[in-house]
Design a protein around this motif. Structure first.
Motif, mmCIF file in Angstrom:
data_model
loop_
_atom_site.group_PDB
_atom_site.id
_atom_site.type_symbol
_atom_site.label_atom_id
_atom_site.label_comp_id
_atom_site.label_asym_id
_atom_site.label_seq_id
_atom_site.Cartn_x
_atom_site.Cartn_y
_atom_site.Cartn_z
ATOM 1 N N LYS A 234 0.853 -1.177 0.000
ATOM 2 C CA LYS A 234 0.000 0.000 0.000
ATOM 3 C C LYS A 234 0.892 1.232 0.000
ATOM 4 O O LYS A 234 1.986 1.233 0.532
ATOM 5 C CB LYS A 234 -0.902 0.012 1.226
ATOM 6 C CG LYS A 234 -1.892 -1.155 1.211
ATOM 7 C CD LYS A 234 -2.789 -1.090 2.413
ATOM 8 C CE LYS A 234 -3.768 -2.252 2.390
ATOM 9 N NZ LYS A 234 -4.649 -2.237 3.552
ATOM 10 N N GLU B 96 -1.533 0.751 -4.509
ATOM 11 C CA GLU B 96 -2.750 0.741 -3.696
ATOM 12 C C GLU B 96 -2.589 1.668 -2.491
ATOM 13 O O GLU B 96 -1.511 1.785 -1.918
ATOM 14 C CB GLU B 96 -3.035 -0.678 -3.211
ATOM 15 C CG GLU B 96 -4.326 -0.801 -2.394
ATOM 16 C CD GLU B 96 -4.563 -2.217 -1.909
ATOM 17 O OE1 GLU B 96 -5.211 -2.374 -0.858
ATOM 18 O OE2 GLU B 96 -4.088 -3.156 -2.578
ATOM 19 N N GLU C 239 -4.871 3.433 1.106
ATOM 20 C CA GLU C 239 -6.025 3.335 1.992
ATOM 21 C C GLU C 239 -6.176 4.653 2.722
ATOM 22 O O GLU C 239 -5.217 5.163 3.321
ATOM 23 C CB GLU C 239 -5.857 2.199 2.991
ATOM 24 C CG GLU C 239 -7.097 1.976 3.858
ATOM 25 C CD GLU C 239 -6.978 0.724 4.699
ATOM 26 O OE1 GLU C 239 -6.842 0.857 5.921
ATOM 27 O OE2 GLU C 239 -7.001 -0.382 4.114
ATOM 28 N N ARG D 120 -10.202 1.795 0.502
ATOM 29 C CA ARG D 120 -9.076 1.493 -0.359
ATOM 30 C C ARG D 120 -9.252 2.082 -1.746
ATOM 31 O O ARG D 120 -10.352 2.194 -2.269
ATOM 32 C CB ARG D 120 -8.863 -0.026 -0.441
ATOM 33 C CG ARG D 120 -8.318 -0.606 0.858
ATOM 34 C CD ARG D 120 -8.311 -2.111 0.907
ATOM 35 N NE ARG D 120 -7.968 -2.736 -0.355
ATOM 36 C CZ ARG D 120 -8.670 -3.728 -0.895
ATOM 37 N NH1 ARG D 120 -9.756 -4.170 -0.302
ATOM 38 N NH2 ARG D 120 -8.281 -4.280 -2.030
#
Length: 245
Positions: A3, A162, A164, A169
């Motif tokens: 992430k 990615e 969050e 997300r």
């Protein structure tokens, strides 16, 4: 894929810890920093707009009207946004475009909200908040920033970059504009996209125009021109302030 942290406010801390020179500090933003969920505090110089009124916006292009409080809240409800902090520096929100199948020949819905201080000449503002259903189709040129495969890939954690934000997300993507005039350099966008079941929400910033492949390569490495850094901070602050229903 790890992430990624989108908050540019971590830049100074990260660079100081790594002993990077002042020159590097002014020209680079980390493109991929491991993170967990964040809840960004509002710095003193990034105070949120608290009042919204319909008024004429002075721009170089066609006249625009800023959104009233009721109109702004209506669009936030459409997008499923519970709250977002608009820093005073970006100016009042207004409608770049609202393509609605209920009122025009189109399928689905796409809404682009621009910001007063990022509107230069004709076209959409350089920074905008976008909502679109995946099935949106209309008879004019437009860019898509997510499709159903992106939603499904995010669910399986198979997307690059990615992120969050406050429990939701999404992903960061650099994208060349789908449409350009022949012989003209391509526009490149940096987008923070949040795919939902039937629609997605994105905050998008126009990084500039040129050789799209070369620009994307540099941006993916976190190599940005120094004059873009203040606007990237504004973009990242906007994204980190998002609270969805």
């Amino acid at each position: 894929m790890k992430k990624t942290m989108i908050s540019a406010f971590m830049l100074v801390v990260l660079l100081a810890c790594n002993g990077i020179s002042q020159t590097a500090r002014s020209t680079q933003v980390p493109a991929a920093t491991p993170v967990v969920e964040t809840d960004t505090d509002v710095p003193d110089d990034f105070a949120c707009q608290e009042t919204f009124e319909a008024r004429a916006i002075k721009t170089g292009g066609k006249p625009h009207l800023a959104l009233s409080a009721g109109e702004w809240n209506g669009y936030l409800n459409l997008m499923g946004i519970r709250s977002i902090c608009l820093p005073l520096q970006i100016g009042a929100p207004y409608v770049n475009a609202d393509w609605d199948s209920a009122t025009m020949p189109a399928t689905g819905r796409m809404v682009s909200i621009g910001f007063e201080n990022f509107q230069h000449g004709a076209g959409w503002s350089d920074l905008f908040l976008l909502y679109s259903t995946y099935d949106f189709i209309t008879g004019t040129e437009y860019d898509r920033f997510a499709e159903l495969p992106d939603r499904d890939s995010l669910r399986s954690h198979s997307l690059a970059n990615e992120i969050e934000v406050n429990g939701i997300r999404g992903f960061i993507r650099f994208k060349a504009a789908a449409w350009t005039y022949e012989g003209q350099p391509q526009i490149v966008y940096r987008s923070a996209v949040f795919p939902f079941e039937n629609a997605y929400v994105a905050i998008v910033y126009k990084l500039g125009a040129g050789d799209a492949d070369e620009m994307n390569r540099k941006f993916e490495q976190g190599e940005y021109p120094a004059d873009l850094l203040p606007n990237l901070q504004l973009m990242d602050f906007l994204v980190n302030s998002l609270q969805f229903n």
